[in-house]
Design an enzyme around this catalytic site. Structure first.
Site, mmCIF file in Angstrom:
data_model
loop_
_atom_site.group_PDB
_atom_site.id
_atom_site.type_symbol
_atom_site.label_atom_id
_atom_site.label_comp_id
_atom_site.label_asym_id
_atom_site.label_seq_id
_atom_site.Cartn_x
_atom_site.Cartn_y
_atom_site.Cartn_z
ATOM 1 N N TYR A 433 0.810 -1.231 0.000
ATOM 2 C CA TYR A 433 0.000 0.000 0.000
ATOM 3 C C TYR A 433 0.842 1.280 0.000
ATOM 4 O O TYR A 433 2.046 1.218 0.142
ATOM 5 C CB TYR A 433 -1.100 -0.009 1.072
ATOM 6 C CG TYR A 433 -0.723 -0.205 2.528
ATOM 7 C CD1 TYR A 433 0.527 0.067 3.035
ATOM 8 C CD2 TYR A 433 -1.700 -0.660 3.418
ATOM 9 C CE1 TYR A 433 0.801 -0.099 4.388
ATOM 10 C CE2 TYR A 433 -1.427 -0.831 4.770
ATOM 11 C CZ TYR A 433 -0.172 -0.545 5.243
ATOM 12 O OH TYR A 433 0.101 -0.709 6.561
ATOM 13 N N GLU A 434 0.144 2.394 -0.224
ATOM 14 C CA GLU A 434 0.793 3.714 -0.406
ATOM 15 C C GLU A 434 1.744 3.722 -1.596
ATOM 16 O O GLU A 434 2.815 4.317 -1.542
ATOM 17 C CB GLU A 434 1.536 4.140 0.868
ATOM 18 C CG GLU A 434 0.649 4.454 2.030
ATOM 19 C CD GLU A 434 -0.531 5.333 1.676
ATOM 20 O OE1 GLU A 434 -0.443 6.101 0.715
ATOM 21 O OE2 GLU A 434 -1.557 5.223 2.372
#
Ligand SMILES: Cc1cc2nc3c(=O)[nH]c(=O)nc-3n(C[C@H](O)[C@H](O)[C@H](O)COP(=O)(O)OP(=O)(O)OC[C@H]3O[C@@H](n4cnc5c(N)ncnc54)[C@H](O)[C@@H]3O)c2cc1C
Length: 587
Positions: A433-434
């Site tokens: 994620y990110e």
């Protein structure tokens, strides 16, 4: 799952790498008192060790639950969150005019390392609030700042980031959520967002969603996205809460880890929101949120690696197997060289990642606050360069480190109930994620290297060489070898940088095929540089031996591979590039 923050390493990293004294000298942190660092860290450790860590296995087993009235947090977390708010932890590094404490960012990173290490699923809730706060601070109107910031910064409310849709993951520009003007300055937002961390919960009375959506006349792709602030409950003029907005969580994902962090499917049906920043300029605002979140996800990698190391050390001291010559009976497995190798690998990589993340936070502070414009500019370039390393390298290492943690536990590590297994499962999301770590590598190779012709990286390499020169002058065992290793590693990174710059210009596909290996090499060399720097600065200190062992081990185990990594990087990219049309599995 006992967790006890490594206060000594954290404190040394703050002073030797993040250079809190240099940050204080900018004059931008009038409330910062160096005498308060130790008590702040000790208090934060009490929250982490005594409140959050005991809840970690409970949350792993029970997870968050979706009920008719919304998401209910895992047992104990609401109470823990109340203690977190009472301690004022959310506002450490935010401006005092909105109720924050105005302290340097690396100090907040140190505190949040402890929170993530003790309970990463819990830590994700403030992590997402950070992104929302930074987006509103940088792009919000005065009214939005007054309405939302004080209560986000106090922690009374939390924030969430709504970017992802089923067809729009890495390709955020593919999002289709609509925002139609209501004619009164607000917008009606309709669409579905997936994978929204802490998108709903019952720990606070309000949740402030930052939502990316598309205006009716928006250009296609990422040039046509806009950012909106969409509160769960509207805020009346007197600050009290009004009616509930028309969005809700319609499902929770079942995941391999971070079970206590609700990952929500959010449905927006004409939900009322307000534009943050300019129409169609949501990408810039998104990067404000993402840069903050990327560093903080890198920090999660450090934290969970540290927690896995602590569990592995405890187990290795207790578990007895095998014998060693000259001793009767079985010995604790920590006596075996192969186990010592694994523990040292874990410790060195965690410490290198910690240094990269704290250095990135310090660069962000200098970039914002230093009185000299030239220093602000070079610090910004350093922050930009270190961000993909902090996120990509630290989280990839977290997978290696938690994996070794399982290995040290032997068969017990494979049993669901051990801490080692949970750390491994929880860590696995961090490279995803990110912005996946593949996207971080592309960011490093394209935006960070290509846009300044490699200047920021070359400045980093020059600093590494200066460090090597200084180490060579130390008349103590181990330092000359450390200096030579670092110098050769700097040569390798320099050669790899030239290769990347050339390929990104002339044969982009080849450059992109090499990008992940380049990020790995850059993280190795920068991490080794910080460890060596710490060893240099620790010469007269109580931890001098430990600092030198970590730096020397990392040099022998990791920096020694740097020259080979340059060859692997270019030859691997040549093969991918030459074979691209003929990959037997691609048809
Ligand atoms: C637990 C969890 C929590 C999350 N929390 C949030 C949240 O709070 N808010 C939010 O908005 N989102 C959130 N996300 C979404 C997350 O940011 C995305 O999953 C991530 O950005 C990757 O998108 P994707 O899953 O669609 O993968 P994809 O984009 O489909 O990627 C799949 C693979 O292809 C690669 N790839 C994709 N595009 C390219 C490219 N151009 N070049 C090279 N390789 C490429 C990727 O690196 C990856 O290896 C969360 C996800 C999870 C699993």
């Amino acid at each position: 799952m006992p967790y006890d923050a490594p206060l000594s390493q954290i404190t040394h990293t703050l002073s030797r790498i993040a250079r809190l004294d240099e940050l204080a000298a900018t004059g931008a942190f009038p409330s910062f008192d160096p005498e308060l660092v130790a008590p702040i860290l000790e208090e934060a450790n009490k929250l982490a060790r005594d409140v959050l860590a005991p809840l970690n296995p409970i949350g792993h087993k029970s997870g968050a639950k979706l009920t008719d009235t919304g998401v209910v947090a895992a047992p104990g977390l609401s109470d823990a969150y109340r203690k977190f708010v009472e301690g004022g932890w959310m506002g450490l590094a935010f401006p005092e005019r909105f109720g924050g404490q105005g302290l340097p960012k690396p100090l907040a990173l140190a505190v949040f390392e402890m929170i993530h290490g003790a309970n990463m699923a819990f830590g994700l809730c403030p992590l997402l609030s950070f992104g929302a706060i930074e987006a509103i601070l940088a792009h919000g109107t005065d009214e939005q700042k007054e309405t939302y910031l004080p209560r986000l910064i106090s922690g009374e409310w939390t924030g969430a980031m709504n970017l992802t849709e089923p067809q729009a993951g890495s390709d955020v520009g593919a999002l289709t959520t609509k925002a139609v003007p209501n004619g009164d300055g607000s917008y009606a937002i309709t669409g579905q967002k997936i994978f929204i961390t802490w998108g709903d919960h019952d720990m606070t009375p309000n949740i402030i969603q930052l939502v990316l959506a598309r205006l009716p006349d928006a250009p296609a792709g990422s040039k046509g996205i806009s950012l909106f602030v969409v509160p769960k409950f509207f805020v009346n003029a007197d600050g009290s809460l009004g009616e509930r907005n028309t969005f809700r969580c319609i499902g929770l994902e079942h995941k391999m880890g971070i079970h206590a962090s609700p990952t929500c499917v959010m449905e927006y049906t004409h939900a009322k929101g307000w534009l943050v920043g300019e129409p169609n300029k949501g990408l810039a605002a998104m990067f404000t949120m993402m840069n903050s979140a990327r560093l903080n996800v890198g920090l999660e990698g450090v934290a969970i690696g540290e927690a896995a190391l602590q569990a592995a050390v405890a187990y290795a001291k207790e578990r007895r197997q095998g014998s060693i010559p000259g001793e009767k009976g079985s010995v604790p497995i920590i006596r075996h060289p192969d186990v010592q190798r694994m523990l040292l690998t874990m410790a060195a990589h965690v410490q290198a990642a910690r240094a990269i993340c704290y250095a990135c936070g310090a660069a962000a502070d200098l970039a914002e606050h230093h009185p000299s414009e030239a220093i602000r500019r070079s610090a910004k370039a350093r922050e930009d360069l270190l961000t993909p390393l902090a996120k990509g390298w630290s989280t990839d290492r977290a997978i290696d480190v938690t994996n070794l943690g399982v290995q040290i536990h032997g068969g017990m590590g494979f049993m669901g109930e051990t801490a080692a297994a949970q750390y491994y499962l929880d860590a696995r999301i961090t490279p995803i994620y990110e912005g996946t770590n593949g996207i971080q590598a592309i960011d490093l190779a394209s935006r960070k290297l290509a846009t300044d012709g490699g200047a920021a990286m070359k400045a980093m390499i020059a600093e590494i060489r200066d460090n090597a020169r200084e180490l060579a002058g130390v008349n103590e065992p181990g330092f000359l070898h450390l200096s030579q290793s670092l110098d050769q590693a700097a040569d390798a990174l320099d050669a790899a940088t030239d290769y990347m710059l050339a390929e990104m210009r002339t044969n982009r596909d080849k450059g992109l095929a090499a990008a992940t290996a380049y990020l790995r090499l850059a993280g190795d060399v920068v991490g080794g540089h910080f460890l060596a720097r710490s060893a240099y600065q620790a010469r007269e200190a109580a931890d001098s031996e430990a600092a030198l062992i970590l730096a020397s081990y990392f040099a022998g185990d990791t920096l020694a591979r740097a020259q080979g990594a340059v060859r692997a990087l270019s030859e691997g990219a040549e093969t991918v590039s030459a074979a691209a049309g003929a990959l037997w599995f691609a048809g």
